[in-house]
Design an enzyme around this catalytic site. Sequence first.
Site, PDB file in Angstrom:
ATOM      1  N   HIS A  51       0.829  -1.193   0.000  1.00  0.00           N
ATOM      2  CA  HIS A  51       0.000   0.000   0.000  1.00  0.00           C
ATOM      3  C   HIS A  51       0.876   1.260   0.000  1.00  0.00           C
ATOM      4  O   HIS A  51       2.089   1.193   0.151  1.00  0.00           O
ATOM      5  CB  HIS A  51      -0.926  -0.015   1.215  1.00  0.00           C
ATOM      6  CG  HIS A  51      -2.027  -1.030   1.101  1.00  0.00           C
ATOM      7  ND1 HIS A  51      -3.065  -1.108   2.004  1.00  0.00           N
ATOM      8  CD2 HIS A  51      -2.258  -2.013   0.175  1.00  0.00           C
ATOM      9  CE1 HIS A  51      -3.888  -2.082   1.648  1.00  0.00           C
ATOM     10  NE2 HIS A  51      -3.411  -2.650   0.546  1.00  0.00           N
ATOM     11  N   GLU A  53       1.291   3.648   2.139  1.00  0.00           N
ATOM     12  CA  GLU A  53       2.054   3.921   3.347  1.00  0.00           C
ATOM     13  C   GLU A  53       3.335   3.088   3.406  1.00  0.00           C
ATOM     14  O   GLU A  53       4.386   3.564   3.834  1.00  0.00           O
ATOM     15  CB  GLU A  53       1.193   3.625   4.592  1.00  0.00           C
ATOM     16  CG  GLU A  53      -0.055   4.493   4.711  1.00  0.00           C
ATOM     17  CD  GLU A  53      -1.282   3.872   4.063  1.00  0.00           C
ATOM     18  OE1 GLU A  53      -2.379   4.078   4.589  1.00  0.00           O
ATOM     19  OE2 GLU A  53      -1.137   3.177   3.023  1.00  0.00           O
ATOM     20  N   CYS A  87      -1.897  -1.202   7.476  1.00  0.00           N
ATOM     21  CA  CYS A  87      -0.970  -0.066   7.434  1.00  0.00           C
ATOM     22  C   CYS A  87      -0.914   0.642   8.779  1.00  0.00           C
ATOM     23  O   CYS A  87       0.097   1.272   9.116  1.00  0.00           O
ATOM     24  CB  CYS A  87      -1.387   0.913   6.336  1.00  0.00           C
ATOM     25  SG  CYS A  87      -1.128   0.241   4.682  1.00  0.00           S
ATOM     26  N   THR A 202     -24.665  -2.600 -31.232  1.00  0.00           N
ATOM     27  CA  THR A 202     -23.320  -2.043 -31.394  1.00  0.00           C
ATOM     28  C   THR A 202     -22.346  -3.123 -31.849  1.00  0.00           C
ATOM     29  O   THR A 202     -21.497  -2.901 -32.719  1.00  0.00           O
ATOM     30  CB  THR A 202     -22.835  -1.409 -30.076  1.00  0.00           C
ATOM     31  OG1 THR A 202     -23.656  -0.282 -29.771  1.00  0.00           O
ATOM     32  CG2 THR A 202     -21.388  -0.948 -30.175  1.00  0.00           C
ATOM     33  N   ASP A 206     -20.708  -2.749 -35.483  1.00  0.00           N
ATOM     34  CA  ASP A 206     -19.322  -2.274 -35.479  1.00  0.00           C
ATOM     35  C   ASP A 206     -18.285  -3.361 -35.204  1.00  0.00           C
ATOM     36  O   ASP A 206     -17.096  -3.146 -35.444  1.00  0.00           O
ATOM     37  CB  ASP A 206     -19.150  -1.170 -34.432  1.00  0.00           C
ATOM     38  CG  ASP A 206     -20.006   0.050 -34.712  1.00  0.00           C
ATOM     39  OD1 ASP A 206     -20.409   0.221 -35.875  1.00  0.00           O
ATOM     40  OD2 ASP A 206     -20.274   0.823 -33.776  1.00  0.00           O
ATOM     41  N   ARG A 213      -6.054  -0.638 -27.352  1.00  0.00           N
ATOM     42  CA  ARG A 213      -4.935  -0.781 -28.291  1.00  0.00           C
ATOM     43  C   ARG A 213      -4.254   0.536 -28.634  1.00  0.00           C
ATOM     44  O   ARG A 213      -3.101   0.542 -29.050  1.00  0.00           O
ATOM     45  CB  ARG A 213      -5.416  -1.452 -29.579  1.00  0.00           C
ATOM     46  CG  ARG A 213      -6.523  -0.714 -30.298  1.00  0.00           C
ATOM     47  CD  ARG A 213      -7.140  -1.574 -31.404  1.00  0.00           C
ATOM     48  NE  ARG A 213      -8.236  -0.887 -32.078  1.00  0.00           N
ATOM     49  CZ  ARG A 213      -9.484  -0.849 -31.608  1.00  0.00           C
ATOM     50  NH1 ARG A 213      -9.774  -1.429 -30.459  1.00  0.00           N
ATOM     51  NH2 ARG A 213     -10.433  -0.218 -32.288  1.00  0.00           N
ATOM     52  N   THR A 294     -29.274   1.454 -25.598  1.00  0.00           N
ATOM     53  CA  THR A 294     -28.610   1.122 -24.332  1.00  0.00           C
ATOM     54  C   THR A 294     -28.349   2.372 -23.509  1.00  0.00           C
ATOM     55  O   THR A 294     -28.658   2.422 -22.302  1.00  0.00           O
ATOM     56  CB  THR A 294     -27.286   0.382 -24.605  1.00  0.00           C
ATOM     57  OG1 THR A 294     -27.558  -0.804 -25.352  1.00  0.00           O
ATOM     58  CG2 THR A 294     -26.595   0.011 -23.304  1.00  0.00           C
ATOM     59  N   LEU A 295     -27.801   3.395 -24.131  1.00  0.00           N
ATOM     60  CA  LEU A 295     -27.523   4.646 -23.430  1.00  0.00           C
ATOM     61  C   LEU A 295     -28.800   5.275 -22.894  1.00  0.00           C
ATOM     62  O   LEU A 295     -28.855   5.731 -21.742  1.00  0.00           O
ATOM     63  CB  LEU A 295     -26.801   5.623 -24.362  1.00  0.00           C
ATOM     64  CG  LEU A 295     -25.358   5.280 -24.707  1.00  0.00           C
ATOM     65  CD1 LEU A 295     -24.908   6.037 -25.944  1.00  0.00           C
ATOM     66  CD2 LEU A 295     -24.430   5.587 -23.522  1.00  0.00           C
TER      67      LEU A 295
END
Length: 346
Positions: A51, A53, A87, A202, A206, A213, A294-295
């Site tokens: 972590h 700390e 911690c 989608t 597409d 990438r 979807t949106l």
Amino acid sequence: MKIEEFYINRCIQLAKNGLGNTYPNPLVGCVIVYDGKIIGEGWHRKAGEPHAEVNAVNSVKDQSLLAKSTIYVSLEPCSHFGKTPPCCDLIIKHKIPKVVIGTVDPNSKVAGTGIKRLMENGCQVTVGILEKECNELNKRFFTFHNKKRPYIILKWAESKDGFIAPFTKEKQEPVWISNVYSRQLVHKWRSEEQAILVGTQTVLDDNPKLDVRDWTGDNPIRIVLDRNGKITKDHFVKDGKTKTIVFTEQENLISGENIIFESVIFDKQLTQKIIGILYQYNIQSVIVEGGNKTLQTFIDDNLWDEARVFIGNIALDEGIKAPKWSGISKTTDYKGDQLKLFINHD
């Protein structure tokens, strides 16, 4: 800026170096100060590794100075054994007398117990320095633990006349509305979130890879809606290269190592079911890059935290309309495109 705020701000800067790499852990930065000078710094780099700390303490060359120093940390030090020791115990072991904390950890395994243990062991503890900024730093972690769901980001690109795609496409080649710089930024965003979600259409239109990438970092977990099994093994989302969760109404499908099927009914409660299952998978954030349907469903169900909308420099004249939207946005120019950012304050 007060001196405590200065050092907590530095903790926030350090913590951001871990964005996208620490899930399911939070982003944390730590600074150790002796006699007005920083003698140690660290941040949490990856889940399972030390972590913030620990990294800060280990960076201090003269360990004898720790007993006369102040340790600043953006999030309450942990008090439980996970993949690494607490911690709090490290701070107590080195007898660091003063601890300044940005905000309290909302995780029920911590949630004030770290602060309590430090105080019981003689540490002078200050809490709530740049608290708002520290909460914003870990908006994904806080949403997950407080609202029991992932942090949800909506993203799309629309033409300057308000369309997200033409009606028909040939050879499944995407029609790019945003420019190459904006698309690279999207890949950066993907590297920062734990999962990415798209709908069936989608994928069919597409055939996206949903990877990073054009940037560096881990590919997000792919979340795909495929109600009736229209997506085939020829689509990239079923190539098995990245963990993928497929929501479908089909039953008795056999999950593999990287392709997991979740059977759900596609009704008015669909988004609630999706985020409930994602919560069970310990997914803290998801970026929704689906199409209009979807949106719009996430918007109508008011299940989103922020939206990032590119306005491209092209006109389509006709096509699929962008999601219906209302709200105040912050608009900036991004290398030829406009970028509108919305925050849901509900």
